[in-house]
Design a protein around this motif. Structure first.
Motif, short mmCIF file in Angstrom:
data_model
loop_
_atom_site.label_atom_id
_atom_site.label_comp_id
_atom_site.label_asym_id
_atom_site.label_seq_id
_atom_site.Cartn_x
_atom_site.Cartn_y
_atom_site.Cartn_z
N PRO A 56 0.96 -1.28 0.02
CA PRO A 56 -0.03 0.04 0.13
C PRO A 56 1.03 1.23 0.02
O PRO A 56 1.96 1.15 0.47
CB PRO A 56 -0.74 -0.05 1.20
N GLN A 57 0.37 2.22 -0.80
CA GLN A 57 1.19 3.44 -0.71
C GLN A 57 1.31 4.10 0.59
O GLN A 57 2.23 4.76 0.89
CB GLN A 57 0.43 4.57 -1.71
N SER A 58 0.44 3.88 1.66
CA SER A 58 0.44 4.30 2.92
C SER A 58 1.77 3.53 3.30
O SER A 58 2.18 4.16 4.88
CB SER A 58 -0.66 3.79 3.68
N VAL A 106 8.19 6.13 -10.01
CA VAL A 106 8.79 4.85 -10.50
C VAL A 106 10.13 5.08 -10.67
O VAL A 106 10.89 6.24 -11.04
CB VAL A 106 8.26 4.43 -11.92
N GLY A 107 11.04 4.06 -10.16
CA GLY A 107 12.51 4.31 -10.05
C GLY A 107 13.08 4.63 -8.72
O GLY A 107 14.44 4.40 -8.35
N MET A 108 12.39 5.19 -8.09
CA MET A 108 12.81 5.72 -6.47
C MET A 108 13.25 4.40 -5.71
O MET A 108 12.76 3.34 -5.94
CB MET A 108 11.76 6.36 -5.95
N GLN A 109 14.21 4.42 -5.10
CA GLN A 109 14.84 3.44 -4.24
C GLN A 109 14.81 3.64 -2.78
O GLN A 109 14.82 4.61 -2.39
CB GLN A 109 16.30 3.04 -4.56
N PHE A 110 14.30 2.57 -2.05
CA PHE A 110 14.10 2.66 -0.53
C PHE A 110 14.95 1.21 0.04
O PHE A 110 15.10 0.34 -0.51
CB PHE A 110 12.75 2.63 -0.29
N ILE A 117 10.95 1.08 -6.62
CA ILE A 117 9.59 1.02 -7.26
C ILE A 117 9.64 1.00 -8.67
O ILE A 117 10.23 1.72 -9.29
CB ILE A 117 9.06 2.63 -6.73
N THR A 118 8.73 -0.16 -9.12
CA THR A 118 8.83 -0.31 -10.46
C THR A 118 7.42 0.10 -11.23
O THR A 118 7.04 0.23 -12.50
CB THR A 118 8.95 -1.84 -10.80
N VAL A 137 -1.56 1.54 -4.75
CA VAL A 137 -0.74 0.17 -4.61
C VAL A 137 0.51 0.54 -5.53
O VAL A 137 0.42 1.13 -6.51
CB VAL A 137 -1.47 -0.97 -5.28
N VAL A 138 1.63 0.12 -4.61
CA VAL A 138 3.16 0.33 -5.24
C VAL A 138 3.46 -0.86 -5.37
O VAL A 138 3.69 -1.70 -4.57
CB VAL A 138 3.77 1.25 -4.43
N THR A 139 4.18 -1.16 -6.49
CA THR A 139 5.03 -2.46 -6.84
C THR A 139 6.37 -2.05 -6.74
O THR A 139 7.09 -1.14 -7.22
CB THR A 139 4.96 -2.89 -8.22
N VAL A 140 7.14 -3.10 -5.65
CA VAL A 140 8.62 -2.74 -5.32
C VAL A 140 9.11 -3.97 -5.84
O VAL A 140 8.74 -5.37 -5.64
CB VAL A 140 8.77 -2.44 -3.92
#
Length: 153
Positions: free
Chosen positions: A80-82, A92-96, A109-110, A116-119
Motif C-alpha cells: 500500500p502507498q501508506s 517509478v525508479g525511486m529506491q528505498f 519502485i517499478t 498500490v506500489v509495486t517494489v
C-alpha cells in the motif's frame, strides 16, 4: 604473474547486455581493483580471471546465475502507498530500504497504480546475461592487510 586467489588485479572493462547496450565501463576512469578469491566481483567474472596475466584482453560472457542471479518473482511485491509515510511524491525508479526480518533490503519502485506500489528487491541486473570486455592492467600479490580486509587497497 598469473591471476590466482590472493592476487590484487587491476582491470579496465566494458560491460554490455545481450542487446549490446553498455551498462558500465571504466573508460575515462581509474582501473577497477579487486582481490581475487575474495568475492569482490561477480562469481562468473572471477572464474574467468583465473590464469590471466598483465596484457591479456578477453571477452567473458557470464550467465545470470553466475552474475547477479536469476530474477525471483517472489521478490516483487505490491504494497500500500501508506507504507511510504513521509514521502511527498512517489515515482517509478525511486529506491528505498525495506525493513525485513532478515534486515534492511534495497527495493526499487517499478509501478504505481492508484494506492498500490509495486517494489522489486531483485538486483537490477538479476536475470541478465552479461558480457565483459576486459583488459588486465596489473597483477600483484596482495599484502597481508589486504588479505585480512578481503579487498584491494
Amino acid at each position: 604473474m598469473e591471476i590466482k586467489d590472493g592476487c590484487v588485479v587491476a582491470m579496465h572493462y566494458k560491460l554490455t547486455n545481450d542487446e549490446g547496450q553498455i551498462l558500465d565501463s571504466s573508460e575515462g576512469r581509474d582501473t577497477l581493483k579487486f582481490l581475487q578469491g575474495a568475492h569482490n566481483i561477480i562469481p562468473g567474472l572471477e572464474k574467468a580471471m583465473e590464469g590471466k596475466k598483465v596484457g591479456d584482453a578477453f571477452e567473458a560472457v557470464i550467465e545470470a546465475e553466475d552474475a547477479y542471479g536469476v530474477h525471483h518473482e517472489q521478490m516483487v511485491q505490491k504494497v500500500p502507498q501508506s507504507a511510504f509515510q513521509g514521502v511527498d511524491k512517489l515515482e517509478v525508479g525511486m529506491q528505498f530500504q525495506a525493513e525485513t526480518e532478515q534486515g534492511p533490503v534495497p527495493v526499487k519502485i517499478t509501478e504505481i497504480q492508484d494506492e498500490v506500489v509495486t517494489v522489486d528487491a531483485n538486483h537490477e541486473l538479476a536475470g541478465v546475461r552479461l558480457t565483459f570486455n576486459v583488459s588486465i592492467e596489473e597483477v600483484r600479490e596482495a599484502t597481508e592487510e589486504e588479505k585480512q580486509h578481503q579487498h584491494a587497497h
